[in-house]
Write a protein that holds these residues in place. Structure first.
Motif, PDB file in Angstrom:
ATOM      1  N   SER A 125      87.282  13.862 105.628  1.00 18.41           N
ATOM      2  CA  SER A 125      86.743  14.954 105.378  1.00 18.41           C
ATOM      3  C   SER A 125      88.560  16.018 105.316  1.00 18.41           C
ATOM      4  O   SER A 125      87.963  17.455 104.676  1.00 18.41           O
ATOM      5  CB  SER A 125      85.892  15.413 106.497  1.00 18.41           C
ATOM      6  OG  SER A 125      84.882  14.391 107.083  1.00 18.41           O
ATOM      7  N   ALA A 126      89.306  15.542 105.963  1.00 16.19           N
ATOM      8  CA  ALA A 126      90.325  17.046 105.462  1.00 16.19           C
ATOM      9  C   ALA A 126      90.627  16.879 104.160  1.00 16.19           C
ATOM     10  O   ALA A 126      91.435  17.471 103.656  1.00 16.19           O
ATOM     11  CB  ALA A 126      91.500  16.574 106.400  1.00 16.19           C
ATOM     12  N   LEU A 127      90.775  15.954 103.323  1.00  8.65           N
ATOM     13  CA  LEU A 127      91.053  15.104 101.270  1.00  8.65           C
ATOM     14  C   LEU A 127      90.160  16.437 100.866  1.00  8.65           C
ATOM     15  O   LEU A 127      90.420  17.413  99.972  1.00  8.65           O
ATOM     16  CB  LEU A 127      91.541  14.404 101.210  1.00  8.65           C
ATOM     17  CG  LEU A 127      92.097  13.182 102.105  1.00  8.65           C
ATOM     18  CD1 LEU A 127      92.216  12.033 102.186  1.00  8.65           C
ATOM     19  CD2 LEU A 127      93.911  14.197 101.314  1.00  8.65           C
ATOM     20  N   LEU A 128      89.249  16.799 101.285  1.00  6.90           N
ATOM     21  CA  LEU A 128      88.208  17.296 100.914  1.00  6.90           C
ATOM     22  C   LEU A 128      87.598  18.748 100.944  1.00  6.90           C
ATOM     23  O   LEU A 128      87.558  19.588 100.817  1.00  6.90           O
ATOM     24  CB  LEU A 128      86.882  16.428 100.606  1.00  6.90           C
ATOM     25  CG  LEU A 128      86.955  15.449 100.212  1.00  6.90           C
ATOM     26  CD1 LEU A 128      85.326  13.933 100.231  1.00  6.90           C
ATOM     27  CD2 LEU A 128      86.865  14.728  98.715  1.00  6.90           C
ATOM     28  N   TRP A 129      87.987  19.026 102.332  1.00  4.23           N
ATOM     29  CA  TRP A 129      87.967  20.220 102.368  1.00  4.23           C
ATOM     30  C   TRP A 129      89.028  20.576 101.873  1.00  4.23           C
ATOM     31  O   TRP A 129      89.238  22.726 101.671  1.00  4.23           O
ATOM     32  CB  TRP A 129      87.990  20.955 104.066  1.00  4.23           C
ATOM     33  CG  TRP A 129      86.774  20.611 104.677  1.00  4.23           C
ATOM     34  CD1 TRP A 129      86.576  19.700 105.510  1.00  4.23           C
ATOM     35  CD2 TRP A 129      85.185  21.111 104.914  1.00  4.23           C
ATOM     36  NE1 TRP A 129      85.456  19.954 106.528  1.00  4.23           N
ATOM     37  CE2 TRP A 129      84.365  20.602 105.378  1.00  4.23           C
ATOM     38  CE3 TRP A 129      85.028  22.500 103.281  1.00  4.23           C
ATOM     39  CZ2 TRP A 129      83.241  20.769 105.825  1.00  4.23           C
ATOM     40  CZ3 TRP A 129      83.232  21.984 103.405  1.00  4.23           C
ATOM     41  CH2 TRP A 129      83.119  22.000 104.858  1.00  4.23           C
ATOM     42  N   GLY A 130      90.197  20.903 101.437  1.00  7.69           N
ATOM     43  CA  GLY A 130      91.696  21.630 101.280  1.00  7.69           C
ATOM     44  C   GLY A 130      90.635  21.729  99.379  1.00  7.69           C
ATOM     45  O   GLY A 130      91.356  23.273  99.847  1.00  7.69           O
ATOM     46  N   PRO A 131      90.867  20.933  98.058  1.00  7.18           N
ATOM     47  CA  PRO A 131      90.026  21.834  97.022  1.00  7.18           C
ATOM     48  C   PRO A 131      89.125  23.060  97.377  1.00  7.18           C
ATOM     49  O   PRO A 131      89.286  24.277  97.049  1.00  7.18           O
ATOM     50  CB  PRO A 131      89.731  21.065  96.326  1.00  7.18           C
ATOM     51  CG  PRO A 131      89.758  19.468  97.563  1.00  7.18           C
ATOM     52  CD  PRO A 131      90.986  19.839  98.563  1.00  7.18           C
ATOM     53  N   PHE A 132      88.092  22.449  98.454  1.00 12.68           N
ATOM     54  CA  PHE A 132      86.684  23.063  98.634  1.00 12.68           C
ATOM     55  C   PHE A 132      87.562  24.704  98.584  1.00 12.68           C
ATOM     56  O   PHE A 132      86.730  25.438  98.605  1.00 12.68           O
ATOM     57  CB  PHE A 132      85.918  22.468 100.107  1.00 12.68           C
ATOM     58  CG  PHE A 132      84.710  23.447 100.083  1.00 12.68           C
ATOM     59  CD1 PHE A 132      83.681  23.601  99.175  1.00 12.68           C
ATOM     60  CD2 PHE A 132      84.748  24.298 101.346  1.00 12.68           C
ATOM     61  CE1 PHE A 132      82.646  23.988  99.538  1.00 12.68           C
ATOM     62  CE2 PHE A 132      83.361  25.485 101.681  1.00 12.68           C
ATOM     63  CZ  PHE A 132      83.174  24.602 100.063  1.00 12.68           C
ATOM     64  N   THR A 133      88.311  24.901  99.786  1.00  9.38           N
ATOM     65  CA  THR A 133      88.961  26.190 100.510  1.00  9.38           C
ATOM     66  C   THR A 133      89.088  26.488  99.359  1.00  9.38           C
ATOM     67  O   THR A 133      89.553  28.156  99.437  1.00  9.38           O
ATOM     68  CB  THR A 133      89.509  26.627 101.983  1.00  9.38           C
ATOM     69  OG1 THR A 133      91.091  25.464 101.396  1.00  9.38           O
ATOM     70  CG2 THR A 133      88.863  25.607 102.907  1.00  9.38           C
ATOM     71  N   ALA A 134      90.162  25.736  98.655  1.00 16.38           N
ATOM     72  CA  ALA A 134      90.679  26.323  97.401  1.00 16.38           C
ATOM     73  C   ALA A 134      90.161  27.305  96.395  1.00 16.38           C
ATOM     74  O   ALA A 134      89.872  28.713  95.548  1.00 16.38           O
ATOM     75  CB  ALA A 134      91.332  25.600  96.324  1.00 16.38           C
ATOM     76  N   CYS A 150      88.339  24.022  90.970  1.00 17.70           N
ATOM     77  CA  CYS A 150      88.436  23.290  92.598  1.00 17.70           C
ATOM     78  C   CYS A 150      87.371  22.359  92.402  1.00 17.70           C
ATOM     79  O   CYS A 150      87.475  21.106  93.386  1.00 17.70           O
ATOM     80  CB  CYS A 150      88.270  24.290  93.080  1.00 17.70           C
ATOM     81  SG  CYS A 150      90.113  25.367  92.932  1.00 17.70           S
ATOM     82  N   ALA A 151      85.883  22.573  92.527  1.00 22.59           N
ATOM     83  CA  ALA A 151      84.639  21.653  92.212  1.00 22.59           C
ATOM     84  C   ALA A 151      85.038  20.559  91.805  1.00 22.59           C
ATOM     85  O   ALA A 151      84.805  19.682  92.284  1.00 22.59           O
ATOM     86  CB  ALA A 151      83.945  22.060  91.571  1.00 22.59           C
ATOM     87  N   GLY A 152      85.822  20.377  90.951  1.00 16.27           N
ATOM     88  CA  GLY A 152      86.754  19.180  90.011  1.00 16.27           C
ATOM     89  C   GLY A 152      87.125  18.585  90.944  1.00 16.27           C
ATOM     90  O   GLY A 152      87.305  17.345  90.616  1.00 16.27           O
ATOM     91  N   ALA A 153      88.237  18.414  91.262  1.00 14.34           N
ATOM     92  CA  ALA A 153      89.163  18.087  92.195  1.00 14.34           C
ATOM     93  C   ALA A 153      88.445  17.446  93.687  1.00 14.34           C
ATOM     94  O   ALA A 153      89.461  17.093  93.860  1.00 14.34           O
ATOM     95  CB  ALA A 153      90.424  19.415  92.678  1.00 14.34           C
TER      96      ALA A 153
END
Length: 270
Positions: A125-134, A150-153
């Motif tokens: 979850s932490a790994l995914l929220w990072g690019p999401f917040t970007a 960012c969605a692709g990331a």
């Protein structure tokens, strides 16, 4: 105390179910009960879960002052030793609330902690929220191409982290609005349809996407279904849902429904 903590966790856990069934008032009651119980709870993870749900999903108009209070309180606290999955979500929600209230510096501080948390714990979850917040940051700045990147990331990290379902939902939440703004309605619609259990929110964004694509009839049909009670009492609906439909109404120039959708919004931030 143990009974209190079990009750506040149960109340918070029931909120997404109530929202998916468009029981807006019930969802808000569950959030308020959970937050009230958290004031006397001792387990930091139980308190964190209650705060996370309240900040992420407490979106009725009359809860926004409390939501901002929770975000400011959370941003001032130390967060070591907490469940990384819930903590990363709470950091995302706190940053989003602070950003929406004009405190970008504090929001950026919250979001920066997510990347560090993901690196230290490798929690999916932490790994995914990072690019999401970007992506959220890019959306606030109007950098739509960067939002799609960012969605692709998010999707790429989801595959690596073995969390494809959650990751694809986050990516589609980011990309659907962006694609609508870019006039790529078929892609926006496909992105919305791929969001698991998005419910009323997906319908609202579909209305926005149709409006931007000059598909007036389709957009207005969805808009009027909402105003006429398809998803319950408009006045009790989450603020972001109402604002999405209001955005569609403004594009369509539908002055008949604008007052109902905007009622109470003028009090926000006062």
């Amino acid at each position: 105390t143990a009974d209190t903590e079990r009750r506040l966790i149960a109340d918070a856990a029931l909120v997404p179910i109530a929202l998916s069934e468009t029981r807006w008032s019930d969802a808000q009651s569950l959030i308020r009960n959970s937050v009230a119980l958290s004031e006397t709870a001792l387990d930091p993870d139980a308190i964190l879960f209650s705060q996370f749900v309240a900040m992420l999903l407490g979106r009725s108009i009359d809860f926004q002052d409390e939501r901002l209070r929770l975000a400011r309180t959370f941003s001032a606290q130390a967060h070591s030793g907490m469940n990384p999955r819930t903590l990363s979500g709470a950091l995302m929600a706190t940053g989003s609330i602070l950003m929406a209230n004009g405190d970008r510096e504090s929001a950026e501080q919250m979001w920066a902690q997510i990347e560090d948390l993901g690196s230290r714990t490798e929690d999916p979850s932490a790994l995914l929220w990072g690019p999401f917040t970007a992506g959220l940051r890019a959306l606030y700045d109007g950098r739509l191409d960067a939002v799609l990147e960012c969605a692709g990331a998010v999707r790429a990290r989801a595959a690596d982290a073995g969390s494809e379902g959650f990751g694809h939902n986050l990516a589609n939440h980011l990309s659907s609005r962006c694609l609508a703004y870019l006039g790529r309605q078929p892609e926006a619609a496909a992105s919305l349809m791929a969001i698991t259990r998005a419910g009323a929110m997906a319908i609202a964004l579909q209305s926005v996407a149709h409006a931007y694509a000059n598909e007036w009839s389709e957009a207005q049909t969805l808009l009027h279904e909402f105003v006429n009670g398809r998803f319950g009492n408009v006045a009790e609906a989450p603020i972001d849902l109402r604002m999405d439909f209001l955005e569609a109404a403004v594009i369509l120039g539908d002055t008949d429904v604008m007052p109902r959708l905007s009622s109470g919004l003028q009090t926000l931030g006062n």
